[in-house]
Design a protein around this motif. Structure first.
Motif, PDB file in Angstrom:
ATOM      1  N   ILE A 158      34.796  60.548  19.762  1.00  0.00           N
ATOM      2  CA  ILE A 158      34.369  59.647  20.598  1.00  0.00           C
ATOM      3  C   ILE A 158      34.264  58.274  20.337  1.00  0.00           C
ATOM      4  N   PHE A 159      33.588  57.722  19.274  1.00  0.00           N
ATOM      5  CA  PHE A 159      33.861  56.565  18.668  1.00  0.00           C
ATOM      6  C   PHE A 159      35.382  55.980  18.582  1.00  0.00           C
ATOM      7  N   TYR A 218      38.648  51.247  23.436  1.00  0.00           N
ATOM      8  CA  TYR A 218      38.306  50.605  24.753  1.00  0.00           C
ATOM      9  C   TYR A 218      37.087  50.258  25.087  1.00  0.00           C
ATOM     10  N   GLY A 219      36.021  50.840  24.725  1.00  0.00           N
ATOM     11  CA  GLY A 219      34.514  50.352  25.123  1.00  0.00           C
ATOM     12  C   GLY A 219      34.100  49.240  24.503  1.00  0.00           C
ATOM     13  N   PHE A 220      34.124  48.889  23.092  1.00  0.00           N
ATOM     14  CA  PHE A 220      33.642  48.069  22.340  1.00  0.00           C
ATOM     15  C   PHE A 220      34.673  46.627  22.696  1.00  0.00           C
ATOM     16  N   THR A 221      35.977  46.759  22.850  1.00  0.00           N
ATOM     17  CA  THR A 221      36.908  45.801  22.947  1.00  0.00           C
ATOM     18  C   THR A 221      36.438  45.215  24.462  1.00  0.00           C
ATOM     19  N   GLU A 236      39.069  43.159  19.149  1.00  0.00           N
ATOM     20  CA  GLU A 236      40.084  44.139  18.644  1.00  0.00           C
ATOM     21  C   GLU A 236      39.295  45.106  18.019  1.00  0.00           C
ATOM     22  N   ASN A 237      40.246  46.226  17.751  1.00  0.00           N
ATOM     23  CA  ASN A 237      39.659  47.432  17.176  1.00  0.00           C
ATOM     24  C   ASN A 237      39.159  47.339  16.033  1.00  0.00           C
TER      25      ASN A 237
END
Length: 290
Positions: A123-124, A130-133, A146-147
């Motif tokens: 999940i993380f 995608y989510g945090f970026t 960036e990842n």
């Protein structure tokens, strides 16, 4: 002696024999078998092997990958231990107060513990991809655009963040139990004597929490030193081996390089390391317990 009298006399031994038998089969037999194979050149498949003594241990200590893995594992373990103790005590202190919906918050903080670690890691991975970026782009935070799992200077904090998100659940419960075991008359007497909140914590609550801290320390240290599934799911040891934990190195020795004897030797080293640190920590903590 009749059958009823025989059962009454040996009933307790029967209950004890079952867990002892399971312990012998599933713990001690694999332990001593692993120690034996660490002294051989067994590849995990062939029935033929030779006893080579401590050569596997020498090879591991001469391998640069071992020290890279040890460095990451130690840093990860220190972060996990400090984070679980400090944040765990802080959250337990908040949840120990008489506030509305405290039962909901206690359940919510424990929720991550019921998730599978591999599922959590997958999940993380998507969140970091995608989510945090997306959050970073919206908030114009360059470091978050960036990842974080693919950059060497951010991958360790990112992995530690995920580990703490799940790992805090049990320490919070342990510290909460420790706080609730403190006699109310002791805290009331301290308040009457004029002790402020900080003085009450360091002079009353913290000494009572030392047994809980000792337990959380050992659990967190064991989780950090043997970390495998979360690391495997998040980074598989990357980038460039920067997050290859000792547990993952054991896996790679055994199932990637077919060096089962080396994997057993590394597992023995890790086992002894955990025992030594645990004994030292318990001896030190006993001096400060109330």
């Amino acid at each position: 002696m009749n059958q009823k009298g025989f059962l009454a006399k040996y009933w307790a031994y029967l209950f004890v024999a079952v867990p002892i038998g399971l312990q012998l089969i599933f713990f001690f037999y694999p332990l001593f078998t692993g120690i034996f194979y660490s002294l051989t050149d067994w590849n995990g498949i062939s029935k033929n092997y030779q006893v080579i003594g401590i050569q596997n241990y020498i090879d591991i200590l001469q391998n640069p990958d071992f020290y890279t893995s040890m460095t990451f594992t130690v840093l990860f373990t220190i972060g996990l231990v400090v984070g679980e103790i400090v944040l765990g005590i802080w959250l337990a202190t908040l949840l120990n107060r008489k506030i509305k919906a405290v039962g909901f918050f206690r359940t919510w903080y424990f929720f991550p513990a019921v998730l599978s670690t591999v599922t959590l890691g997958l999940i993380f991975v998507q969140l970091f991809n995608y989510g945090f970026t997306q959050i970073g782009e919206i908030l114009h935070l360059e470091w978050l655009q960036e990842n974080l799992l693919v950059k060497e200077n951010t991958v360790i904090p990112a992995v530690l963040f995920v580990a703490l998100w799940q790992g805090l659940a049990m320490p919070v419960i342990i510290f909460l139990s420790g706080l609730q075991s403190i006699p109310e008359d002791v805290k009331e007497a301290a308040a009457i004597d004029g002790a402020n909140r900080s003085q009450q914590f360091f002079n009353i609550e913290l000494p009572y929490l030392l047994p809980s801290i000792s337990m959380v320390f050992i659990l967190a240290m064991k989780s950090g030193l043997t970390a495998f599934d979360l690391i495997f799911a998040l980074t598989s040891g990357g980038p460039d081996g920067k997050t290859e934990s000792l547990g993952l190195l054991v896996y790679n020795y055994a199932f990637v390089h077919n060096k089962f004897s080396n994997a057993n030797a590394l597992a023995v080293i890790l086992f002894l390391f955990i025992i030594v640190i645990s004994l030292v920590q318990m001896k030190i903590s006993k001096k400060f317990e109330v």
